[in-house]
Design a protein around this motif. Structure first.
Motif, PDB file in Angstrom:
ATOM      1  N   HIS A 155       3.418  -4.245  -6.528  1.00 46.68           N
ATOM      2  CA  HIS A 155       3.687  -3.613  -5.237  1.00 46.68           C
ATOM      3  C   HIS A 155       3.911  -4.683  -4.163  1.00 46.68           C
ATOM      4  CE1 HIS A 155       1.252  -0.176  -7.113  1.00 46.68           C
ATOM      5  NE2 HIS A 155       2.517   0.206  -7.104  1.00 46.68           N
ATOM      6  N   VAL A 162       0.844  -1.199   0.000  1.00 51.42           N
ATOM      7  CA  VAL A 162       0.000   0.000   0.000  1.00 51.42           C
ATOM      8  C   VAL A 162       0.881   1.253   0.000  1.00 51.42           C
ATOM      9  CG1 VAL A 162      -1.695   1.333   1.334  1.00 51.42           C
ATOM     10  CG2 VAL A 162      -1.970  -1.147   1.079  1.00 51.42           C
ATOM     11  N   VAL A 189      -3.367  -0.752  -5.562  1.00 48.74           N
ATOM     12  CA  VAL A 189      -2.281  -1.621  -5.118  1.00 48.74           C
ATOM     13  C   VAL A 189      -2.250  -2.813  -6.068  1.00 48.74           C
ATOM     14  CG1 VAL A 189      -1.367  -3.004  -3.226  1.00 48.74           C
ATOM     15  CG2 VAL A 189      -2.649  -0.904  -2.733  1.00 48.74           C
TER      16      VAL A 189
END
Length: 180
Positions: free
Chosen positions: A32, A17, A28
């Motif tokens: 990531h 996040v 997200v």
């Protein structure tokens, strides 16, 4: 499901996040999650990454993920395969960016929208990783979901993150072997 996450797995999700926020991404992504996993320390997942030599590959992985995103999800391996068929992916990307602007094929802006709450949603791919991590934990007979289960899920599901990680020797089979 998050109540079953270990502290390490929660840190990875929170890190993902944070990556999305720092890059002003609309959502997200599974990318990531990869980057946050590569930052993990003192967890089973970080042990696996270290055992497979990934501690020195983080910057390269990040660059390869960004380049694949720029190419509309085409990994280096896919680009090489297409080149063998006479398709120049870089020329296609250059032409698209010439006509529509830098990052035209990345597609992230239209795939997810921020909710009014200000929280970034998870893309379908990232949600799938979280769901597959639960299945990985259950399949191994574990009561909680650790970052190693997130790593298993990322290396099992088709897509750019799996291809990029496999290019560095981090295949699903290698992760399973290290975890025992």
């Amino acid at each position: 499901m998050f109540e079953r996450f270990t502290q390490g797995a929660r840190a990875v999700v929170e890190g993902a996040v944070a990556y999305a926020e720092s890059r002003e991404a609309p959502a997200v992504t599974d990318e990531h999650l990869v980057l946050a996993l590569l930052d993990a320390e003192g967890t089973k997942g970080s042990f696996v990454l270290h055992a497979l030599g990934m501690e020195r590959q983080r910057d390269t992985v990040e660059r390869e993920l960004a380049e694949a995103r720029r190419r509309g999800g085409v990994s280096d391996a896919d680009a090489r395969a297409l080149a063998g068929l006479g398709v120049d992916v870089d020329a296609i990307v250059a032409r698209a960016e010439e006509e529509h602007g830098e990052g035209a094929l990345a597609g992230t802006a239209r795939r997810a929208r921020r909710r009014l709450t200000g929280h970034r949603p998870f893309t379908p791919e990232a949600k799938d990783v979280l769901e597959k991590s639960l299945r990985a934990a259950l399949g191994r007979g574990d009561r909680s979901i650790g970052d190693e289960h997130l790593l298993l899920a990322l290396t099992a599901r088709p897509g750019v993150p799996r291809d990029v990680l496999a290019g560095h020797g981090l295949s699903h089979d290698a992760v399973v072997r290290v975890l025992g």
